[in-house]
Enzyme design. Sequence first.
Site, PDB file in Angstrom:
ATOM      1  N   HIS A 128     150.030  46.805  21.143  1.00  0.00           N
ATOM      2  CA  HIS A 128     150.382  45.378  21.076  1.00  0.00           C
ATOM      3  C   HIS A 128     151.570  45.098  21.998  1.00  0.00           C
ATOM      4  O   HIS A 128     152.099  43.998  22.004  1.00  0.00           O
ATOM      5  CB  HIS A 128     150.791  44.980  19.653  1.00  0.00           C
ATOM      6  CG  HIS A 128     149.654  44.891  18.669  1.00  0.00           C
ATOM      7  ND1 HIS A 128     148.415  44.401  18.996  1.00  0.00           N
ATOM      8  CD2 HIS A 128     149.589  45.206  17.347  1.00  0.00           C
ATOM      9  CE1 HIS A 128     147.629  44.440  17.915  1.00  0.00           C
ATOM     10  NE2 HIS A 128     148.319  44.924  16.902  1.00  0.00           N
ATOM     11  N   GLY A 147     136.186  36.408  10.454  1.00  0.00           N
ATOM     12  CA  GLY A 147     135.576  36.691  11.755  1.00  0.00           C
ATOM     13  C   GLY A 147     134.888  35.479  12.356  1.00  0.00           C
ATOM     14  O   GLY A 147     133.839  35.596  12.980  1.00  0.00           O
TER      15      GLY A 147
HETATM   16  P1  PAP Z   1     145.087  43.526  13.829  1.00  0.00           P
HETATM   17  O1  PAP Z   1     146.077  42.969  14.793  1.00  0.00           O
HETATM   18  O2  PAP Z   1     145.645  43.614  12.437  1.00  0.00           O
HETATM   19  O3  PAP Z   1     144.444  44.767  14.323  1.00  0.00           O
HETATM   20  P2  PAP Z   1     142.809  42.088  14.726  1.00  0.00           P
HETATM   21  O4  PAP Z   1     141.705  43.035  14.606  1.00  0.00           O
HETATM   22  O5  PAP Z   1     143.415  41.887  16.078  1.00  0.00           O
HETATM   23  O6  PAP Z   1     143.935  42.435  13.665  1.00  0.00           O
HETATM   24  O7  PAP Z   1     142.343  40.652  14.231  1.00  0.00           O
HETATM   25  C1  PAP Z   1     141.776  40.439  12.974  1.00  0.00           C
HETATM   26  C2  PAP Z   1     140.779  39.304  13.145  1.00  0.00           C
HETATM   27  O8  PAP Z   1     139.586  39.788  13.756  1.00  0.00           O
HETATM   28  C3  PAP Z   1     140.383  38.714  11.806  1.00  0.00           C
HETATM   29  O9  PAP Z   1     140.088  37.341  12.068  1.00  0.00           O
HETATM   30  P3  PAP Z   1     140.074  36.198  10.919  1.00  0.00           P
HETATM   31  O10 PAP Z   1     141.345  36.351  10.146  1.00  0.00           O
HETATM   32  O11 PAP Z   1     140.026  34.902  11.664  1.00  0.00           O
HETATM   33  O12 PAP Z   1     138.851  36.427  10.135  1.00  0.00           O
HETATM   34  C4  PAP Z   1     139.141  39.534  11.494  1.00  0.00           C
HETATM   35  O13 PAP Z   1     138.307  38.955  10.530  1.00  0.00           O
HETATM   36  C5  PAP Z   1     138.491  39.590  12.854  1.00  0.00           C
HETATM   37  N1  PAP Z   1     137.551  40.704  12.989  1.00  0.00           N
HETATM   38  C6  PAP Z   1     137.709  41.986  12.522  1.00  0.00           C
HETATM   39  N2  PAP Z   1     136.647  42.728  12.824  1.00  0.00           N
HETATM   40  C7  PAP Z   1     135.776  41.922  13.492  1.00  0.00           C
HETATM   41  C8  PAP Z   1     134.474  42.124  14.048  1.00  0.00           C
HETATM   42  N3  PAP Z   1     133.872  43.293  13.958  1.00  0.00           N
HETATM   43  N4  PAP Z   1     133.886  41.076  14.649  1.00  0.00           N
HETATM   44  C9  PAP Z   1     134.491  39.880  14.728  1.00  0.00           C
HETATM   45  N5  PAP Z   1     135.723  39.626  14.206  1.00  0.00           N
HETATM   46  C10 PAP Z   1     136.352  40.628  13.597  1.00  0.00           C
END
Ligand code: PAP
Length: 345
Positions: A156, A313
């Site tokens: 990050h 997502g």
């Molecule tokens: P992190 O910084 O904690 O790693 P990150 O993965 O960057 O988080 O972002 C999480 C977001 O990606 C969430 O979005 P939302 O809160 O709007 O729902 C999460 O749901 C979404 N996300 C995680 N996995 C996937 C996936 N396989 N496909 C699409 N969106 C996803």
Amino acid sequence: MAPNAPYEICFVPKSREEEEEDEKIYKRYKEIIATTLPIAGGLLGEPMYQYQGFWYSSRVGSVGPLAVQDHFRARASDILIASIPKSGTTWLKSLAFAVINIKSHPPSVQQQHPLHIFNSHDLVPMLEIRLYNNDFNGNRIPNLDILPSPRLFGTHMPYTSLPQSVTLSGSRIVYICRNIKDNLVSMSRFIIKMRLALSLEPMKVEDILEWFCKGRCVIGEVIEHALGYWKASLERPQNVLFLKYDKMVAEPALHLKRIAEFMGCPFSSMEEKEGVVHQIIKLCSFENLSNLEVNKTGLSDGGFLNRAYFRKGKVGDSANYLSPKMMEQLDQIIEQKLHGSGLTL
Ligand code: PAP
């Protein structure tokens, strides 16, 4: 018992002298942070520090960024998945891992795929949060030389703070960002839940917006972060691929092919005919990953639950949480910061 994540082999046993040396190194970083950098409280009650223009939460990396700059040696074949938190990192890591390992782990055999056993943050570890984070690695400097090429890491850290060897070696960076309003809402829902779990006073989205505007939301200056990678992608398109979550949701196959090509492993026409692109999209889909046992129950970086990486997502969820006034406030900031850059968020 959960199996060891593949990156654990980097923490090879060391002699007592080497361990003491590592401890001294981390102690020095702690001193630098405590005595020379601006410190403030974070959204989860943790200390934050300002380093090279960005605020860092000590919960995501502790002294990691300083250790990464001094100790990470990039290879030309390395691929870094770079992002702002809550912008699609978990998804992009899964896709990149599935593509790079297509031969050893065909996506057609989904049940045995490593993504069914590990969360993608275990397969593509964060440099500053996991590998060089003294809170997580017992004050040990990892030996990343023992990992085979191509190595896949996440970060990050802002572009301007990446270790010099990343640019000098010509390693490739795949960056993902997201509509800023959805990014803020995703972050807010996460913070609100975490504060509840930590028995901290409840916060509302509008409170978190204030922090976001001050650049103090987990990793600060979200728009500047994206701008740094945006400019790098224009200057060094062979080395930096700039992606948007929203566009990937709309056209996953198109973007997956771009990612594969950029990483130097384009799909062959045979693979395309066999439906490999769609197999990877399905394997890495929100529906598939969020329903796996490992992601429902496992723990990840900083003690966060794996299920915290999966919420809805969806694109456009901010409309359900932000008032017109908050939207307007964000629009003004976005317009002011991105004006003339050619980037829209
Ligand atoms: P992190 O910084 O904690 O790693 P990150 O993965 O960057 O988080 O972002 C999480 C977001 O990606 C969430 O979005 P939302 O809160 O709007 O729902 C999460 O749901 C979404 N996300 C995680 N996995 C996937 C996936 N396989 N496909 C699409 N969106 C996803």
